[in-house]
Structures are given as C-alpha cells and as structure tokens.
Design a protein around this motif. Structure first.
Motif, PDB file in Angstrom:
ATOM      1  N   LEU A  69      28.638 -82.651 -25.293  1.00 32.45           N
ATOM      2  CA  LEU A  69      29.955 -82.025 -25.140  1.00 32.45           C
ATOM      3  C   LEU A  69      29.890 -80.802 -24.231  1.00 32.45           C
ATOM      4  N   HIS A  75      33.262 -79.468 -22.726  1.00 30.86           N
ATOM      5  CA  HIS A  75      34.106 -79.548 -23.917  1.00 30.86           C
ATOM      6  C   HIS A  75      33.581 -78.533 -24.932  1.00 30.86           C
ATOM      7  N   SER A 123      34.966 -76.183 -26.865  1.00 35.46           N
ATOM      8  CA  SER A 123      35.555 -75.963 -28.190  1.00 35.46           C
ATOM      9  C   SER A 123      35.071 -77.022 -29.183  1.00 35.46           C
ATOM     10  N   GLU A 124      34.914 -78.265 -28.726  1.00 32.32           N
ATOM     11  CA  GLU A 124      34.388 -79.311 -29.606  1.00 32.32           C
ATOM     12  C   GLU A 124      32.920 -79.049 -29.938  1.00 32.32           C
ATOM     13  N   GLN A 161      32.626 -76.373 -32.538  1.00 30.83           N
ATOM     14  CA  GLN A 161      32.909 -76.843 -33.897  1.00 30.83           C
ATOM     15  C   GLN A 161      31.649 -77.397 -34.565  1.00 30.83           C
TER      16      GLN A 161
END
Length: 84
Positions: free
Chosen positions: A15, A20, A22-23, A26
C-alpha cells in the motif's frame, strides 16, 4: 516484527509503495500494541511468544535469554486471539 505478521507487513508495504498511505497507516495502527509487546522485555522472547501463541513454534529460548513473563505472555495471547 514482520516474521510475526507477514501478511499485514506485506500489505502495508504494498500500500505504501502505491501511495495509499492512509490504508497502510490503518494496518500500522492495528499492529501498534503488538509491536510494543514484541520488545517489552527482551528480544527474541517477544517474537517467540507471538509465534508460540499462533501455534507455530515452541516457546523456548536459550540462556541468557528468558521467555516472556506470564504477565506479558497473556497479553500476547489475547492479541493473537483477537486477531483471528
């Protein structure tokens, strides 16, 4: 840490490499408590405790290293159980 969570780490890196963030973040946040537990007492006892809780290895270390204390092993086992 990646030895204990290879799928999560691979996904987090994939990611990130694809922007990506923010993913990926997480996944990192999901693992923060585990990362703290990995090094709470000594290394490699934390890694071995996680892998034992996952039924992958025996929870054995060689002196002078000692296994994770029961107090922290219970937290490791709880994290693993909650992750399933």
């Amino acid at each position: 840490a990646a030895n204990c969570f290879p799928q999560d780490f691979s996904e987090m890196i994939r990611l990130s490499l694809n922007f990506h963030f923010s993913e990926a973040q997480q996944i990192q946040y999901k693992l923060l408590d585990a990362l703290d537990l990995l090094f709470v007492e000594n290394n490699p006892a934390g890694v071995k405790a996680f892998l034992h809780a996952m039924n992958l290895i025996e929870n054995e270390v060689r002196l002078p290293v000692v296994p994770l204390s029961e107090q922290f092993y219970k937290k490791v086992a709880a994290f693993v159980a909650a992750s399933k």
